[in-house]
Design a protein around this motif. Structure first.
Motif, short mmCIF file in Angstrom:
data_model
loop_
_atom_site.label_atom_id
_atom_site.label_comp_id
_atom_site.label_asym_id
_atom_site.label_seq_id
_atom_site.Cartn_x
_atom_site.Cartn_y
_atom_site.Cartn_z
N GLY A 33 0.81 -1.21 0.00
CA GLY A 33 0.00 0.00 0.00
C GLY A 33 0.84 1.26 0.00
O GLY A 33 0.49 2.26 -0.64
N HIS A 36 1.97 1.72 -3.50
CA HIS A 36 0.83 2.13 -4.32
C HIS A 36 0.49 3.60 -4.09
O HIS A 36 0.18 4.35 -5.03
N ASP A 37 0.56 4.04 -2.84
CA ASP A 37 0.27 5.44 -2.52
C ASP A 37 1.25 6.37 -3.22
O ASP A 37 0.86 7.44 -3.70
N SER A 38 2.52 5.98 -3.27
CA SER A 38 3.52 6.83 -3.93
C SER A 38 3.23 6.96 -5.42
O SER A 38 3.44 8.02 -6.01
N LEU A 40 0.17 6.82 -6.77
CA LEU A 40 -1.00 7.69 -6.88
C LEU A 40 -0.62 9.16 -6.72
O LEU A 40 -1.14 10.03 -7.43
N ASN A 59 -1.87 15.44 5.75
CA ASN A 59 -1.06 15.18 4.56
C ASN A 59 -0.27 16.41 4.13
O ASN A 59 0.86 16.31 3.67
N ARG A 136 -1.35 10.04 4.71
CA ARG A 136 -2.35 8.99 4.56
C ARG A 136 -2.83 8.94 3.11
O ARG A 136 -2.68 9.90 2.36
N ARG A 137 -3.45 7.81 2.76
CA ARG A 137 -4.03 7.71 1.42
C ARG A 137 -5.32 8.52 1.38
O ARG A 137 -6.27 8.23 2.10
N GLU A 138 -5.34 9.51 0.52
CA GLU A 138 -6.54 10.33 0.36
C GLU A 138 -6.93 10.50 -1.11
O GLU A 138 -7.91 11.16 -1.41
#
Length: 340
Positions: A33, A36-38, A40, A59, A136-138
């Motif tokens: 994750g 993956h976040d990086s 996005l 963030n 965080r993933r946003e």
């Protein structure tokens, strides 16, 4: 973080080493994750300004320091990696080399975490260390599909005086959606700016000094002191438990005094990000009911009685079974209730 492990409760008790397998799955998914976040985040940078999601205060703050300091970036990712994998490493070492090696590992991990947090504390110019220390993933991946499927017509206009690019009203109305006031209200509310939205990222958390600085450093080293006390007095002694909760309460009292006396407007006027962090720290006090002699004398008997009373009841018996499966982990795995 710990609550996410409930996702894998279905593995517990199903086969040998099911707990280790579920924890390995938890750690792997979280590490994937992060990657993956990086991806996005990099993809979102190519979006039009009007399409980019507005970052939260958390963030905005953490990404500012990550971009500003390579040292902060390395320390924050190292800390996050340890938080995702500490239980897995503890399980593996205990299974392979026994309890003595396990406690050496626990001490090492807690020591590294303390070092990472102290680095973060000074890299942010002596500000409260927020958790998580990375953004965080946003970002919703669907925004990229919307970008690809958007109509080829003109979706924006440029003001004659300001030369600022703005969305056309038609661009926020889906062709398949009935036009109504809610669409306009939702769109306008998404564009509302609050005081924290226009603050500099570094101003979202107050700099600490004096008793506030001492309180943060005290809070940071608390887990390491607790581990040393456990090794000296044992898990059944009240001394480590009382010492740990005393340090946390003392840090909270010092923080309250700092915000009351040193921050204009007091606690009510600190940022949302700071309030969230201190509320999170208060919630972590709940883990004390799963530690040491308090768990042995009070919590475990209550759990056993509950599980016994619901063993023949539909649905509730399932919940009781989950508690039964997790009891050995609370009792034997330090990092399950460490809150570090």
């Amino acid at each position: 973080m710990h609550s996410k492990r409930l996702t894998y409760f279905g593995l517990l008790g199903r086969f040998a080493d099911a707990e280790f397998a579920s924890e390995a799955l938890f750690a792997a998914l979280n590490l994937i994750g992060l990657y993956h976040d990086s991806i996005l985040v990099r993809a979102a940078e190519s979006l039009e300004p009007s399409k980019k999601p507005i970052p939260s205060a958390h963030n905005k703050y953490t990404r500012y320091w990550i971009n500003l300091s390579k040292t902060y970036q390395r320390a924050s990712f190292a800390l996050t990696f340890l938080q995702y994998t500490d239980v897995l490493m503890e399980m593996g070492v205990q299974k392979k080399w026994g309890k003595q090696a396990k406690w050496r590992l626990i001490t090492t991990i807690e020591f590294i975490k303390v070092i990472c947090r102290i680095i973060l504390f000074y890299m942010t110019q002596e500000r409260t260390v927020v958790n998580p220390t990375i953004p965080r993933r946003e970002i919703d991946p669907s925004i990229f599909n919307q970008e690809e499927n958007s109509t080829t017509g003109n979706q924006t206009w440029i003001g004659q005086n300001t030369r600022c690019e703005r969305d056309n009203l038609s661009s926020v109305i889906n062709n398949n959606t009935t036009f109504n006031n809610n669409i306009i209200n939702d769109y306008l509310m998404s564009k509302v700016l609050y005081s924290e939205d226009i603050r500099k990222p570094s101003e979202l958390v107050h700099r600490l000094h004096g008793i506030g600085k001492f309180a943060e450093l005290l809070y940071i080293i608390r887990p390491l002191i607790y581990v040393f006390a456990l090794q000296k007095y044992g898990n059944r002694s009240w001394k480590p438990w009382v010492l740990s909760i005393f340090i946390e309460l003392l840090a909270k009292v010092f923080f309250d005094h700092f915000y009351k006396k040193k921050v204009p407007g007091g606690y009510r006027w600190i940022s949302t990000l700071e309030k969230e962090e201190h509320k999170r720290r208060i919630r972590l006090f709940l883990f004390y009911i799963l530690r040491g002699p308090f768990y042995e004398k009070f919590t475990r008997p209550k759990i056993n009685n509950f599980c016994q009373s619901v063993s023949n009841k539909p649905i509730l018996s399932l919940f009781g079974g989950i508690l039964r499966d997790y009891q050995p982990l609370w009792e034997n795995i330090y990092f399950y209730s460490a809150s570090s």
